[in-house]
Scaffold this motif. Structure first.
Motif, PDB file in Angstrom:
ATOM      1  N   VAL A  63       0.851  -1.181   0.000  1.00 35.89           N
ATOM      2  CA  VAL A  63       0.000   0.000   0.000  1.00 35.89           C
ATOM      3  C   VAL A  63       0.887   1.231   0.000  1.00 35.89           C
ATOM      4  CG1 VAL A  63      -1.841   1.247   1.197  1.00 35.89           C
ATOM      5  CG2 VAL A  63      -1.752  -1.243   1.327  1.00 35.89           C
ATOM      6  N   THR A  64       0.571   2.193  -0.848  1.00 40.59           N
ATOM      7  CA  THR A  64       1.307   3.446  -0.857  1.00 40.59           C
ATOM      8  C   THR A  64       0.497   4.522  -0.140  1.00 40.59           C
ATOM      9  OG1 THR A  64       0.359   4.181  -2.967  1.00 40.59           O
ATOM     10  CG2 THR A  64       2.383   2.846  -3.059  1.00 40.59           C
TER      11      THR A  64
ATOM     12  N   GLY B  82       4.389  17.500   1.571  1.00 47.59           N
ATOM     13  CA  GLY B  82       5.106  16.278   1.243  1.00 47.59           C
ATOM     14  C   GLY B  82       4.569  15.520   0.047  1.00 47.59           C
ATOM     15  N   GLU B  83       4.118  16.229  -0.959  1.00 40.63           N
ATOM     16  CA  GLU B  83       3.561  15.565  -2.150  1.00 40.63           C
ATOM     17  C   GLU B  83       4.581  14.644  -2.814  1.00 40.63           C
ATOM     18  OE1 GLU B  83       1.226  16.733  -6.309  1.00 40.63           O
ATOM     19  OE2 GLU B  83       1.975  18.300  -4.968  1.00 40.63           O
ATOM     20  N   SER B  84       5.839  14.975  -2.722  1.00 42.95           N
ATOM     21  CA  SER B  84       6.882  14.163  -3.360  1.00 42.95           C
ATOM     22  C   SER B  84       7.028  12.785  -2.713  1.00 42.95           C
ATOM     23  CB  SER B  84       8.229  14.888  -3.290  1.00 42.95           C
ATOM     24  OG  SER B  84       8.620  15.104  -1.930  1.00 42.95           O
ATOM     25  N   GLY B  85       6.482  12.612  -1.497  1.00 46.44           N
ATOM     26  CA  GLY B  85       6.630  11.333  -0.807  1.00 46.44           C
ATOM     27  C   GLY B  85       5.403  10.439  -0.866  1.00 46.44           C
ATOM     28  N   LEU B  86       4.455  10.747  -1.749  1.00 48.43           N
ATOM     29  CA  LEU B  86       3.208   9.976  -1.803  1.00 48.43           C
ATOM     30  C   LEU B  86       3.405   8.539  -2.265  1.00 48.43           C
ATOM     31  CD1 LEU B  86       0.621  12.572  -3.184  1.00 48.43           C
ATOM     32  CD2 LEU B  86       0.862  11.703  -0.848  1.00 48.43           C
ATOM     33  N   GLU B  87       4.521   8.236  -2.897  1.00 47.19           N
ATOM     34  CA  GLU B  87       4.776   6.859  -3.340  1.00 47.19           C
ATOM     35  C   GLU B  87       5.465   6.027  -2.262  1.00 47.19           C
ATOM     36  OE1 GLU B  87       3.533   5.607  -5.997  1.00 47.19           O
ATOM     37  OE2 GLU B  87       2.722   7.539  -6.661  1.00 47.19           O
ATOM     38  N   ARG B  88       5.646   6.593  -1.078  1.00 46.71           N
ATOM     39  CA  ARG B  88       6.229   5.823   0.021  1.00 46.71           C
ATOM     40  C   ARG B  88       5.336   4.629   0.341  1.00 46.71           C
ATOM     41  NH1 ARG B  88       9.681   9.031   4.460  1.00 46.71           N
ATOM     42  NH2 ARG B  88      10.767  10.496   3.080  1.00 46.71           N
ATOM     43  N   THR B  89       5.965   3.501   0.684  1.00 46.42           N
ATOM     44  CA  THR B  89       5.238   2.257   0.918  1.00 46.42           C
ATOM     45  C   THR B  89       4.965   2.046   2.403  1.00 46.42           C
ATOM     46  OG1 THR B  89       6.284   1.265  -1.020  1.00 46.42           O
ATOM     47  CG2 THR B  89       5.258  -0.223   0.550  1.00 46.42           C
ATOM     48  N   ILE B  90       3.748   1.630   2.706  1.00 43.63           N
ATOM     49  CA  ILE B  90       3.356   1.281   4.073  1.00 43.63           C
ATOM     50  C   ILE B  90       3.487  -0.230   4.210  1.00 43.63           C
ATOM     51  CG2 ILE B  90       1.489   1.348   5.773  1.00 43.63           C
ATOM     52  CD1 ILE B  90       0.349   3.736   4.123  1.00 43.63           C
ATOM     53  N   THR B  91       4.257  -0.675   5.185  1.00 41.64           N
ATOM     54  CA  THR B  91       4.570  -2.104   5.310  1.00 41.64           C
ATOM     55  C   THR B  91       3.921  -2.776   6.520  1.00 41.64           C
ATOM     56  OG1 THR B  91       6.591  -1.576   6.547  1.00 41.64           O
ATOM     57  CG2 THR B  91       6.785  -1.801   4.143  1.00 41.64           C
ATOM     58  N   THR B  92       3.255  -2.022   7.381  1.00 44.70           N
ATOM     59  CA  THR B  92       2.636  -2.606   8.565  1.00 44.70           C
ATOM     60  C   THR B  92       1.280  -1.959   8.820  1.00 44.70           C
ATOM     61  OG1 THR B  92       2.853  -2.942  10.955  1.00 44.70           O
ATOM     62  CG2 THR B  92       3.892  -0.978  10.034  1.00 44.70           C
ATOM     63  N   SER B  93       0.376  -2.719   9.418  1.00 44.48           N
ATOM     64  CA  SER B  93      -0.958  -2.188   9.717  1.00 44.48           C
ATOM     65  C   SER B  93      -0.998  -1.505  11.083  1.00 44.48           C
ATOM     66  CB  SER B  93      -1.994  -3.321   9.695  1.00 44.48           C
ATOM     67  OG  SER B  93      -1.674  -4.321  10.651  1.00 44.48           O
TER      68      SER B  93
ATOM     69  N   PRO C 191       6.330   6.493   6.719  1.00 38.48           N
ATOM     70  CA  PRO C 191       5.529   6.597   5.490  1.00 38.48           C
ATOM     71  C   PRO C 191       4.764   7.910   5.407  1.00 38.48           C
ATOM     72  CG  PRO C 191       4.534   5.024   7.017  1.00 38.48           C
ATOM     73  CD  PRO C 191       5.863   5.394   7.594  1.00 38.48           C
ATOM     74  N   CYS C 192       4.132   8.315   6.512  1.00 39.53           N
ATOM     75  CA  CYS C 192       3.386   9.578   6.500  1.00 39.53           C
ATOM     76  C   CYS C 192       2.975   9.944   7.918  1.00 39.53           C
ATOM     77  CB  CYS C 192       2.149   9.497   5.603  1.00 39.53           C
ATOM     78  SG  CYS C 192       0.894   8.339   6.193  1.00 39.53           S
ATOM     79  N   ILE C 193       2.530  11.179   8.074  1.00 33.59           N
ATOM     80  CA  ILE C 193       1.997  11.671   9.346  1.00 33.59           C
ATOM     81  C   ILE C 193       0.585  12.169   9.080  1.00 33.59           C
ATOM     82  CG2 ILE C 193       2.225  13.428  11.151  1.00 33.59           C
ATOM     83  CD1 ILE C 193       5.253  13.317  10.701  1.00 33.59           C
ATOM     84  N   ILE C 194      -0.360  11.737   9.922  1.00 32.50           N
ATOM     85  CA  ILE C 194      -1.764  12.103   9.721  1.00 32.50           C
ATOM     86  C   ILE C 194      -2.276  12.845  10.948  1.00 32.50           C
ATOM     87  CG2 ILE C 194      -4.084  11.260   9.225  1.00 32.50           C
ATOM     88  CD1 ILE C 194      -2.889   8.807   7.968  1.00 32.50           C
TER      89      ILE C 194
END
Length: 307
Positions: A4-5, A20-31, A84-87
């Motif tokens: 999942v990206t 951080g639009e440039s990092g949207l292709e970062r992969t999420i590896t854990t739930s 991967p990201c901060i929400i």
């Protein structure tokens, strides 16, 4: 294992992209989802950087109480190369230091209007389903009387034709030809069709048909828990087939063991009706009613009575 990206969850949950639009292709590896309360206090020794970092009212309120000299340092450490990201939840305003750290590291910053607990639960459920162990099998998955039945067998044996007849009889198609199967829980497999062939059925001599267009939205399902495997094979006169149903065959997929029936195919056999009865009989067994065993017990009692 699925992937999942950040871009996918941004689109799926309709989040707002703040930076951080440039990092949207970062992969999420854990739930797993992290709420970095200790990290806000400066404790990064065991920082789970590979997780989505969720900032709610508690974290941001504490962050605002920190001296200005420490705020940028906290956010720079939070925006790790593996993060991967901060929400942000509740539609909260992002601190200026977070924007600066995101600009430097490329970590996407997203925002949601949902409450923190609700958002965490939704993200976890979505990621567990998407990141679950997955295999792809050649077969047809149908929903028959609420039972997920996976039809397997060699090409040309009649799997798709049987599925078509089942759809005409009011049951629902999930996937034809290729079935993606995910281990979504303990002893639980869920199957769905690849996006490219969703709702499509291939009938030799007729071609590809769109089941939803022909039979309506009630004739298809997006996914279904698999409970029973029915293997179709051409009739072999030299092979012994169980006539009582006492032999219970199983097959292991991923980490789940499923019951399996082998149905011989020959002219004159109505496979759709056989699959329907197999599904109903499976449900009876789940309720504790095993007709084959009951018949065997009555037969043994009759034999013993004669003796």
């Amino acid at each position: 294992m699925g992937q999942v990206t950040v871009k996918e969850i941004l689109k799926h949950f309709n989040f707002e992209l703040l930076a951080g639009e440039s990092g949207l292709e970062r992969t999420i590896t854990t739930s797993d989802i992290s709420r970095p309360g200790l990290e806000m206090a400066g404790y990064f020794t065991y920082y789970p950087a590979e997780r989505i970092q969720l900032l709610g009212m508690t974290e941001l309120s504490f962050f605002k109480s920190l001296p200005k000299s420490e705020r940028l340092d906290r956010m720079e450490k939070l925006c790790n190369v593996d993060t991967p990201c901060i929400i942000l939840s509740r539609g909260l305003e992002a601190p200026e230091e977070l924007f600066e750290a995101s600009k430097e590291s490329g970590v996407p910053v997203l925002r949601s209007t949902l409450k923190t607990t609700q958002l965490s639960s939704m993200l976890t459920n979505y990621l567990e389903a998407r990141l679950a162990p997955m295999i792809t099998v050649h077969g047809v998955l149908v929903d028959v009387y609420g039972i997920g039945v996976l039809l397997t067998g060699d090409s040309g044996v009649g799997k798709s034709e049987t599925a078509l007849e089942l759809v005409k009889r009011g049951h629902r198609l999930v996937a034809d030809d290729s079935v993606e199967i995910r281990q979504t829980g303990e002893n639980e497999l869920v199957g769905n069709a690849p996006e490219l062939i969703r709702h499509l059925l291939e009938i030799r001599g007729l071609g590809i048909i769109d089941v939803m267009t022909l039979f309506g939205a009630g004739a298809v399902r997006s996914y279904k828990k698999i409970s029973l495997i029915i293997h179709l094979e051409l009739w072999d006169p030299d092979k012994f087939y169980d006539r009582l149903g006492l032999e219970e065959e199983t097959v292991k997929m991923v980490d789940t063991v499923l019951p399996k029936l082998t149905i011989p195919v020959r002219p004159g056999r109505n496979l759709a009706v056989i699959v329907e009865v197999a599904a109903m009989n499976f449900r009876l067994k789940q309720m504790g009613i095993n007709t084959a065993k009951q018949f065997s017990e009555r037969l043994n009692d009759a034999i013993e009575g004669r003796n």
